[in-house]
Write a protein that holds these residues in place. Structure first.
Motif, PDB file in Angstrom:
ATOM      1  N   LEU B 171       0.822  -1.217   0.000  1.00  0.00           N
ATOM      2  CA  LEU B 171       0.000   0.000   0.000  1.00  0.00           C
ATOM      3  C   LEU B 171       0.854   1.265   0.000  1.00  0.00           C
ATOM      4  O   LEU B 171       0.357   2.366  -0.184  1.00  0.00           O
ATOM      5  CB  LEU B 171      -0.949   0.004   1.211  1.00  0.00           C
ATOM      6  CG  LEU B 171      -1.978  -1.129   1.241  1.00  0.00           C
ATOM      7  CD1 LEU B 171      -2.910  -0.988   2.434  1.00  0.00           C
ATOM      8  CD2 LEU B 171      -2.783  -1.189  -0.057  1.00  0.00           C
ATOM      9  N   GLY B 172       2.157   1.101   0.215  1.00  0.00           N
ATOM     10  CA  GLY B 172       3.076   2.238   0.149  1.00  0.00           C
ATOM     11  C   GLY B 172       3.677   2.414  -1.235  1.00  0.00           C
ATOM     12  O   GLY B 172       4.403   3.381  -1.477  1.00  0.00           O
ATOM     13  N   VAL B 173       3.408   1.483  -2.123  1.00  0.00           N
ATOM     14  CA  VAL B 173       3.907   1.608  -3.500  1.00  0.00           C
ATOM     15  C   VAL B 173       2.746   1.414  -4.486  1.00  0.00           C
ATOM     16  O   VAL B 173       1.688   2.020  -4.307  1.00  0.00           O
ATOM     17  CB  VAL B 173       5.095   0.641  -3.773  1.00  0.00           C
ATOM     18  CG1 VAL B 173       6.371   1.149  -3.111  1.00  0.00           C
ATOM     19  CG2 VAL B 173       4.799  -0.776  -3.307  1.00  0.00           C
ATOM     20  N   VAL B 174       2.930   0.572  -5.467  1.00  0.00           N
ATOM     21  CA  VAL B 174       1.910   0.447  -6.520  1.00  0.00           C
ATOM     22  C   VAL B 174       0.561  -0.012  -5.961  1.00  0.00           C
ATOM     23  O   VAL B 174      -0.493   0.455  -6.409  1.00  0.00           O
ATOM     24  CB  VAL B 174       2.400  -0.541  -7.615  1.00  0.00           C
ATOM     25  CG1 VAL B 174       1.304  -0.817  -8.623  1.00  0.00           C
ATOM     26  CG2 VAL B 174       3.623   0.040  -8.316  1.00  0.00           C
ATOM     27  N   GLY B 175       0.585  -0.894  -4.961  1.00  0.00           N
ATOM     28  CA  GLY B 175      -0.667  -1.405  -4.399  1.00  0.00           C
ATOM     29  C   GLY B 175      -1.548  -0.311  -3.832  1.00  0.00           C
ATOM     30  O   GLY B 175      -2.775  -0.442  -3.831  1.00  0.00           O
ATOM     31  N   GLY B 176      -0.940   0.763  -3.367  1.00  0.00           N
ATOM     32  CA  GLY B 176      -1.721   1.817  -2.721  1.00  0.00           C
ATOM     33  C   GLY B 176      -1.870   3.085  -3.543  1.00  0.00           C
ATOM     34  O   GLY B 176      -2.421   4.076  -3.055  1.00  0.00           O
ATOM     35  N   ALA B 177      -1.394   3.083  -4.768  1.00  0.00           N
ATOM     36  CA  ALA B 177      -1.494   4.296  -5.601  1.00  0.00           C
ATOM     37  C   ALA B 177      -2.955   4.557  -5.954  1.00  0.00           C
ATOM     38  O   ALA B 177      -3.679   3.645  -6.345  1.00  0.00           O
ATOM     39  CB  ALA B 177      -0.670   4.122  -6.869  1.00  0.00           C
ATOM     40  N   MET B 178      -3.361   5.806  -5.798  1.00  0.00           N
ATOM     41  CA  MET B 178      -4.771   6.146  -6.003  1.00  0.00           C
ATOM     42  C   MET B 178      -4.950   7.099  -7.181  1.00  0.00           C
ATOM     43  O   MET B 178      -4.380   8.192  -7.204  1.00  0.00           O
ATOM     44  CB  MET B 178      -5.341   6.807  -4.737  1.00  0.00           C
ATOM     45  CG  MET B 178      -5.451   5.870  -3.547  1.00  0.00           C
ATOM     46  SD  MET B 178      -6.734   4.611  -3.778  1.00  0.00           S
ATOM     47  CE  MET B 178      -5.754   3.106  -3.657  1.00  0.00           C
ATOM     48  N   ALA B 179      -5.732   6.644  -8.157  1.00  0.00           N
ATOM     49  CA  ALA B 179      -6.063   7.482  -9.317  1.00  0.00           C
ATOM     50  C   ALA B 179      -7.548   7.811  -9.246  1.00  0.00           C
ATOM     51  O   ALA B 179      -8.333   7.079  -8.625  1.00  0.00           O
ATOM     52  CB  ALA B 179      -5.753   6.737 -10.610  1.00  0.00           C
ATOM     53  N   SER B 180      -7.924   8.885  -9.877  1.00  0.00           N
ATOM     54  CA  SER B 180      -9.346   9.231  -9.917  1.00  0.00           C
ATOM     55  C   SER B 180     -10.110   8.088 -10.584  1.00  0.00           C
ATOM     56  O   SER B 180      -9.733   7.641 -11.672  1.00  0.00           O
ATOM     57  CB  SER B 180      -9.537  10.510 -10.726  1.00  0.00           C
ATOM     58  OG  SER B 180     -10.912  10.722 -10.946  1.00  0.00           O
ATOM     59  N   PRO B 181     -11.185   7.595  -9.951  1.00  0.00           N
ATOM     60  CA  PRO B 181     -11.896   6.430 -10.519  1.00  0.00           C
ATOM     61  C   PRO B 181     -12.297   6.630 -11.979  1.00  0.00           C
ATOM     62  O   PRO B 181     -12.216   5.696 -12.770  1.00  0.00           O
ATOM     63  CB  PRO B 181     -13.119   6.306  -9.607  1.00  0.00           C
ATOM     64  CG  PRO B 181     -12.668   6.877  -8.299  1.00  0.00           C
ATOM     65  CD  PRO B 181     -11.749   7.997  -8.643  1.00  0.00           C
ATOM     66  N   ALA B 182     -12.684   7.845 -12.325  1.00  0.00           N
ATOM     67  CA  ALA B 182     -13.119   8.074 -13.713  1.00  0.00           C
ATOM     68  C   ALA B 182     -11.976   7.898 -14.699  1.00  0.00           C
ATOM     69  O   ALA B 182     -12.195   7.578 -15.868  1.00  0.00           O
ATOM     70  CB  ALA B 182     -13.696   9.483 -13.844  1.00  0.00           C
ATOM     71  N   SER B 183     -10.747   8.101 -14.228  1.00  0.00           N
ATOM     72  CA  SER B 183      -9.599   8.025 -15.143  1.00  0.00           C
ATOM     73  C   SER B 183      -9.110   6.604 -15.372  1.00  0.00           C
ATOM     74  O   SER B 183      -8.339   6.347 -16.295  1.00  0.00           O
ATOM     75  CB  SER B 183      -8.436   8.867 -14.599  1.00  0.00           C
ATOM     76  OG  SER B 183      -7.846   8.229 -13.476  1.00  0.00           O
ATOM     77  N   LEU B 184      -9.556   5.683 -14.508  1.00  0.00           N
ATOM     78  CA  LEU B 184      -8.996   4.325 -14.573  1.00  0.00           C
ATOM     79  C   LEU B 184      -9.224   3.662 -15.927  1.00  0.00           C
ATOM     80  O   LEU B 184      -8.352   2.949 -16.426  1.00  0.00           O
ATOM     81  CB  LEU B 184      -9.605   3.451 -13.464  1.00  0.00           C
ATOM     82  CG  LEU B 184      -9.207   3.818 -12.030  1.00  0.00           C
ATOM     83  CD1 LEU B 184     -10.015   3.012 -11.012  1.00  0.00           C
ATOM     84  CD2 LEU B 184      -7.718   3.585 -11.811  1.00  0.00           C
ATOM     85  N   THR B 185     -10.373   3.908 -16.489  1.00  0.00           N
ATOM     86  CA  THR B 185     -10.689   3.247 -17.760  1.00  0.00           C
ATOM     87  C   THR B 185     -10.778   4.242 -18.917  1.00  0.00           C
ATOM     88  O   THR B 185     -11.286   3.904 -19.982  1.00  0.00           O
ATOM     89  CB  THR B 185     -12.029   2.482 -17.639  1.00  0.00           C
ATOM     90  OG1 THR B 185     -13.004   3.387 -17.122  1.00  0.00           O
ATOM     91  CG2 THR B 185     -11.899   1.296 -16.713  1.00  0.00           C
TER      92      THR B 185
END
Lengths: 313, 514
Positions: B171-185
């Motif tokens: 959660l401190g690296v890639v597992g926890g990276a947070m992007a805006s949900p709308a941008s994910l797809t």
């Protein structure tokens, strides 16, 4: 002249097709680990198999090749397997950088090597020997070593020019020139050494011809004989050697781009080849092959223009 | 005539100076000045990165050198400090239930993504779901998360399929990276990152392969931790180019290599080191299915005793590293200092072990020969011959090496492998399904130790992890030589604190030198 150009173009198309086919077959043998490389070490065998299918790598070689060829003929080179970037976009972004470097280098090579080659041929004596020795030394120095020495001197010691990077001309013409000066100089040295020798030899051959003696006998000035008559006839071999230089410079740019961290086609090619990125590498190979064909065509036309006998042949 | 020369010289000088003035961007990285709310403003930080960025797609983010590209734009739920200990990030508090199968997160209030969407429990659920099913290299970091129960906007519970001791680290690296949900797809997800991080990617000035430009996110919740107004990252694959860029002041920091460290120091650059990778032999065929001799623990131990690791460290990596016989790094929960010298070089002992195992005449083993190990392989071959172990080399292209090794093609091979958290390393090398347990050896004894470590908590977990490590060393699953130092150089204007389990520092670890 038109039929001459058409014949050359058709031969060029055939050459590009053969090169693309051979490259595809050679690349195919190194695609066995692409899916694993893309997905990483933690991917399961099922995920790797699914990726292999997604990339079409589970299809027979001929199916894959004709699928690629069909798309390529419509100008669609696909997308990079590693970063999902359109191959066309990658080429459009990178090719002008490499070409600006190589074209600048070939112009400088042409100018310097003509001056050196003709001077050596006409003057002879100690000047000829000095130019020959300098040419041989220049030819012997690897361009990456020259590049490092130039960086050491002009970037790190004198702080006159940037050590790395590239500034597009749209951003700053002077910045563009500054970032290209050292890379182009690195490429130029070896090229000048080689081309100057060829031009010297061609000029000496021409100067020994009977019609040159006749021109002298008719009282034309030595400058006029050399510049108006000898140079035109010596231009054929010079143009040929410059076209070969151009092609060699495209290869040499791979190393120079790394040393100067220039984001050109060379860096892209190395990365694509190491990763087995078939769509990207095929796009690069095809564009490079077309470029080489075009350069040769231009040289042939130029040769035909300076020497009408070539057109007849 | 003379005046013409003077004019020509002046013109040449003016051109040279003009060119040098326009010659690419020169890094600033200057001293910081106090601004609004005590936030430091320190101009531009320019870094040279070893690798180019592939994608900003949330599912395709990578650790290692590529963290520097996405960390400016994506916040993480937790922040790993330089010792890789989790600290608050977008999650301000976290706790496990009694059996470590539910991780409860308290989320930071008032955080917004740069598209205006709020960061909340739903965003956490969307991101973890996307990572888990996105097919990226780090999907495994969300593998143990069965579901995300969104309690409310600021609370979410990660329900796990089984305890995952590596989860906090993920959660401190890639597992926890947070992007805006709308941008994910979104169609442009690979090139247009939308996060809540301290910087925003300047797409207009970013040129893939050349430079990535980031401007400060003025609304960021923790501006004090990021003193630079602007960040530029330039991919430079060649170490000489990176050093030249550093020396000429074009960049403020860059990863270098052990061979360049001395030169960098003598040029006045600051050089720090961290240890991430270890190098050594993987004695993969531990059950002796291909090479029966390797199935005998005494043979594997003999190989460990055979190698003079201090000499290898000095000869191959110029002494830049530390000798070890374990695969876990110093910051790992599983690290046991005594195991660094468990097999001190002892050729006589190695020969005796071989004789005891009935292999005094040695055996033949097939190993991969790839350009990346061209300097090591001749040394290995000569050294192994002392135990009459003959090596048959198989040429392998660099891009195929990893794939062929992971496919289990070689009973023994030399490799450099990164070490992260203890659980991450166990997942990589010790389980029957681990990718780097290439022969898929299944030891009930080891599995029991791993299971114990998985379900333990606190100091009991430390002890259990160390027991796994000790078992691996005593059973000689590997023959590590040394942990390699990864040097990182900065100019005099820039200070950096290196990360214990990542060769490239976090962006938050840079600051103007005092």
């Amino acid at each position: 002249m038109l039929s001459f150009v058409i014949r050359r173009l058709l031969a060029g198309v055939a050459l590009v097709f053969v090169i693309a086919t051979i490259t595809y077959v050679l690349m195919h043998s190194s695609t066995g680990n692409v899916a694993r490389n893309i997905l990483g070490e933690n991917a399961t065998a099922e995920q790797v198999a699914a990726k292999t299918t997604e990339l079409g790598l589970d299809q027979p070689l001929l199916t894959q090749y004709f699928s690629w060829l069909g798309n390529a003929l419509t100008g669609n080179f696909g997308i990079s397997w590693y970063n999902s970037e359109s191959v066309t976009a990658a080429l459009v972004g990178r090719m002008p950088i490499t070409l600006s470097m190589v074209i600048s280098a070939i112009i400088v090579i042409a100018l310097i090597s003509v001056v050196l080659g003709v001077t050596a041929a006409v003057k002879g004596g100690w000047l000829d020997r000095v130019i020959q020795v300098v040419s041989v030394v220049g030819f012997a120095l690897p361009n990456f070593w020259v590049a490092l020495m130039l960086v050491l001197t002009f970037s790190l010691s004198l702080r006159l020019l940037p050590a790395t990077g590239y500034v597009p001309p749209s951003e700053s013409i002077l910045g563009w020139a500054a970032t290209l000066l050292l890379p182009v100089t690195s490429l130029v040295l070896g090229g000048v050494a080689s081309a100057a020798q060829q031009i010297r030899g061609a000029t000496i051959d021409v100067l020994r011809q009977d019609y040159i003696r006749t021109l002298h006998a008719r009282g034309l000035s030595p400058q006029s004989v050399v510049l108006k008559h000898a140079l035109r006839n010596a231009a054929g071999p010079a143009l040929t050697v410059l076209s070969l230089q151009f092609i060699a410079l495209l290869g040499g740019a791979v190393v120079i781009e790394r040393v100067f961290a220039i984001p050109g086609i060379g860096t892209l090619t190395v990365n694509a080849a190491l990763g087995g990125d078939v769509p990207l590498l095929m796009g690069i190979v095809v564009v490079m092959a077309i470029l080489v064909v075009l350069v040769n065509l231009v040289i042939d036309i130029a040769n035909g223009w300076v020497n009408p006998k070539v057109r007849v042949q | 005539m003379r005046s013409k020369r003077i004019v020509a010289t002046a013109a040449a000088l003016a051109l040279a100076l003009g060119l040098s003035a326009c010659g690419g961007s020169t890094s600033t990285g200057g001293s910081a000045t106090a601004g609004k709310d005590g936030v430091l403003s320190a101009g531009t930080l320019t870094l040279a990165a070893l690798a180019d960025n592939n994608s900003f797609d949330r599912a395709a983010l990578e650790i290692g050198h590529k963290t520097q590209y996405w960390m400016p734009v994506f916040d993480t739920l937790l922040v790993l400090d330089p010792q890789s200990v989790p600290q608050p990030g977008l999650a301000t508090k976290w706790s496990y239930n009694a059996d470590n199968t539910v991780l409860s997160l308290t989320l930071r209030e008032g955080v917004k993504f740069t598209d205006g969407a709020p960061f909340d429990g739903k965003a956490v659920a969307a991101n973890l779901d996307y990572l888990k099913n996105g097919g990226g290299q780090n999907a495994y970091m969300a593998k143990s998360v069965k579901t995300v129960d969104v309690v409310d906007a600021t609370h979410a519970n990660l329900v796990l399929s089984a305890p995952d001791p590596g989860l906090l680290g993920y959660l401190g690296v890639v597992g926890g990276a947070m992007a805006s949900p709308a941008s994910l797809t979104a169609a442009d997800k690979a090139t247009n990152p939308v996060g809540s991080g301290p910087y925003v990617l300047d797409k207009a000035k970013t040129v893939a392969g050349s430079q990535f430009v980031y401007e400060r996110n003025a609304d960021y919740w923790d501006l004090k931790s990021f003193p630079y107004e602007k960040l530029i990252i330039k991919p430079m694959t060649d170490v000489t180019a990176r050093i030249n860029a550093l020396k000429s002041g074009q960049v403020n920091g860059a990863v270098i290599d052990s061979k360049s460290a001395a030169e960098a120091k003598s040029s006045g650059l600051q050089v720090e080191t961290t240890q991430v990778d270890w190098t050594g032999l993987f004695l993969a065929d531990r059950e002796g299915k291909v090479v029966p001799a390797l199935g005998d623990v005494r043979v594997r131990q003999a190989i460990n005793y055979l190698f003079d690791s201090p000499a290898l460290l000095k000869g191959i990596s110029l002494g830049q590293g530390e000798v070890t016989n374990q695969v876990f790094g110093k910051s790992s929960q599983a690290y046991v200092p005594a195991l660094d010298n468990y097999y001190s070089h002892d050729e006589a002992k190695a020969k005796k072990l071989m004789a005891d195992a009935g292999y005094a005449d040695g055996f033949t083993v097939t190993m991969p020969d790839s350009p990346g190990f061209a300097t090591v392989n001749p040394i290995l071959e000569q050294t192994l011959l002392k135990l009459n172990i003959k090596t048959e080399w198989v040429k392998v292209a660099p891009d195929a090496l990893g794939g062929q090794i992971l496919a289990g093609k070689f009973p023994m091979f030399v490799f450099n492998l990164g070490s992260q958290s203890a659980w991450q390393d166990i997942q990589k090398v010790a389980l029957p399904t681990s990718p780097w347990n290439t022969a898929k050896v299944n030891s009930a004894e080891l599995n029991a130790l791993i299971e114990k470590a998985q379900f333990a908590t606190g100091s009991e977990q430390d002890t259990a992890m160390q027991a796994v490590n000790t078992w691996l060393v005593k059973n000689a699953w590997f023959a590590p030589f040394y942990r390699m130092s990864s040097p990182y150089a900065t100019d005099a204007k820039t200070k950096v604190v290196l990360q214990s389990q990542n060769a490239a520092p976090w962006i938050r670890s840079y600051s103007p030198a005092p």
